[in-house]
Design a protein around this motif. Structure first.
Motif, PDB file in Angstrom:
ATOM      1  N   ALA A 185       0.939   3.911  -3.160  1.00  0.00           N
ATOM      2  CA  ALA A 185       0.527   5.313  -3.021  1.00  0.00           C
ATOM      3  C   ALA A 185       1.592   6.265  -3.574  1.00  0.00           C
ATOM      4  O   ALA A 185       1.262   7.312  -4.114  1.00  0.00           O
ATOM      5  CB  ALA A 185       0.247   5.631  -1.553  1.00  0.00           C
ATOM      6  N   ARG A 186       2.866   5.867  -3.463  1.00  0.00           N
ATOM      7  CA  ARG A 186       3.955   6.730  -3.928  1.00  0.00           C
ATOM      8  C   ARG A 186       4.143   6.684  -5.445  1.00  0.00           C
ATOM      9  O   ARG A 186       4.731   7.585  -6.015  1.00  0.00           O
ATOM     10  CB  ARG A 186       5.261   6.326  -3.244  1.00  0.00           C
ATOM     11  CG  ARG A 186       5.327   6.738  -1.795  1.00  0.00           C
ATOM     12  CD  ARG A 186       6.602   6.196  -1.135  1.00  0.00           C
ATOM     13  NE  ARG A 186       6.814   6.744   0.180  1.00  0.00           N
ATOM     14  CZ  ARG A 186       6.272   6.276   1.291  1.00  0.00           C
ATOM     15  NH1 ARG A 186       5.450   5.237   1.248  1.00  0.00           N
ATOM     16  NH2 ARG A 186       6.529   6.834   2.457  1.00  0.00           N
ATOM     17  N   ASP A 194       0.828  -1.213   0.000  1.00  0.00           N
ATOM     18  CA  ASP A 194       0.000   0.000   0.000  1.00  0.00           C
ATOM     19  C   ASP A 194       0.865   1.267   0.000  1.00  0.00           C
ATOM     20  O   ASP A 194       0.568   2.232  -0.719  1.00  0.00           O
ATOM     21  CB  ASP A 194      -0.927   0.028   1.216  1.00  0.00           C
ATOM     22  CG  ASP A 194      -2.031  -1.020   1.138  1.00  0.00           C
ATOM     23  OD1 ASP A 194      -2.407  -1.407   0.010  1.00  0.00           O
ATOM     24  OD2 ASP A 194      -2.512  -1.444   2.201  1.00  0.00           O
ATOM     25  N   PHE A 254       1.509   5.747  -7.607  1.00  0.00           N
ATOM     26  CA  PHE A 254       0.184   5.891  -8.224  1.00  0.00           C
ATOM     27  C   PHE A 254      -0.270   4.628  -8.960  1.00  0.00           C
ATOM     28  O   PHE A 254      -0.854   4.701 -10.037  1.00  0.00           O
ATOM     29  CB  PHE A 254       0.140   7.123  -9.147  1.00  0.00           C
ATOM     30  CG  PHE A 254       0.621   8.368  -8.457  1.00  0.00           C
ATOM     31  CD1 PHE A 254      -0.156   8.991  -7.492  1.00  0.00           C
ATOM     32  CD2 PHE A 254       1.878   8.890  -8.733  1.00  0.00           C
ATOM     33  CE1 PHE A 254       0.284  10.122  -6.840  1.00  0.00           C
ATOM     34  CE2 PHE A 254       2.333  10.027  -8.078  1.00  0.00           C
ATOM     35  CZ  PHE A 254       1.530  10.639  -7.127  1.00  0.00           C
ATOM     36  N   SER A 305      -2.241   0.704  -8.091  1.00  0.00           N
ATOM     37  CA  SER A 305      -3.031   0.058  -7.046  1.00  0.00           C
ATOM     38  C   SER A 305      -2.175  -1.005  -6.362  1.00  0.00           C
ATOM     39  O   SER A 305      -1.276  -1.574  -6.982  1.00  0.00           O
ATOM     40  CB  SER A 305      -4.288  -0.585  -7.642  1.00  0.00           C
ATOM     41  OG  SER A 305      -3.937  -1.738  -8.375  1.00  0.00           O
TER      42      SER A 305
END
Length: 194
Positions: free
Chosen positions: A34-35, A30, A37, A39
């Motif tokens: 997030a870093r 996760d 972009f 999933s």
């Protein structure tokens, strides 16, 4: 059954690098997702080989992991990892280069005899820093007007803008040293100018 690293495809090596760098940073799927972009499920499938890696995914992955695209995709077989040092002899000094220049630094093993200490006591100055540890014997390190004895098992680090000389004290000495580019040029290639 484990697979020999030489048998791994570049695709597999890239996947291992992505996962290894992520784990080395202590990040979950996760956190990395997030870093960069993506999933978390896409990232998981990339790491496990269940999804092809697209170039447009590698660029943000490399950036998020703090590396370059070139380093992430470089071949794992481009260099021989074993270094076979050849001794280079100068008066009173034998040097074995133990690394290839990497990030401007070179690792070398040096054997210095009292012959160098007596005949080559000129102080040198060059930009940078030097570090060495004494493997056997004792070093007489001259820094400006100070003389410091560095014994077996001890290390020294100093600015090379201070006039300096590394010599043997009461017998031969062996050191492991790290030179920056300026130190390598001044100490390892000085005989080429003579």
């Amino acid at each position: 059954m484990t697979q020999d690293f030489h048998d791994l495809s570049l695709d597999t090596v890239i996947r291992q690098r992505i996962k290894g760098l992520r784990l080395a940073k202590g990040w979950s799927l996760d956190a990395l997702a997030a870093r960069c972009f993506l999933s978390p499920s896409t990232l998981s499938r990339i790491e496990t080989g269940h999804r092809r890696i697209a170039l447009d995914q590698l660029v943000p992955l490399a950036k998020a992991l703090g590396t370059t695209l070139d380093q992430l995709v470089e071949s794992s077989e481009d260099d021989d990892v074993v270094i076979r040092p050849e001794p280079e002899h100068q008066r009173g000094v034998t040097t074995w280069l133990l690394s290839r220049e990497h990030n401007g630094t070179t690792v070398a093993k040096m054997r210095i005899t009292p012959e160098r200490s007596q005949d080559d006591a000129a102080l040198s100055v060059h930009p940078g820093r030097e570090w060495f540890t004494v493997l056997s014997g004792s070093v007489r390190l001259v820094l400006g007007e100070r003389a410091i004895l560095v014994h077996e098992g001890q290390a020294a680090e100093f600015s090379t803008m201070v006039p300096h000389h590394i010599g043997a004290h009461e017998g031969p000495v062996e050191i492991l040293t790290i030179f920056d580019h300026g130190g390598e040029k001044a100490h390892l290639h000085s005989h080429e100018r003579a």
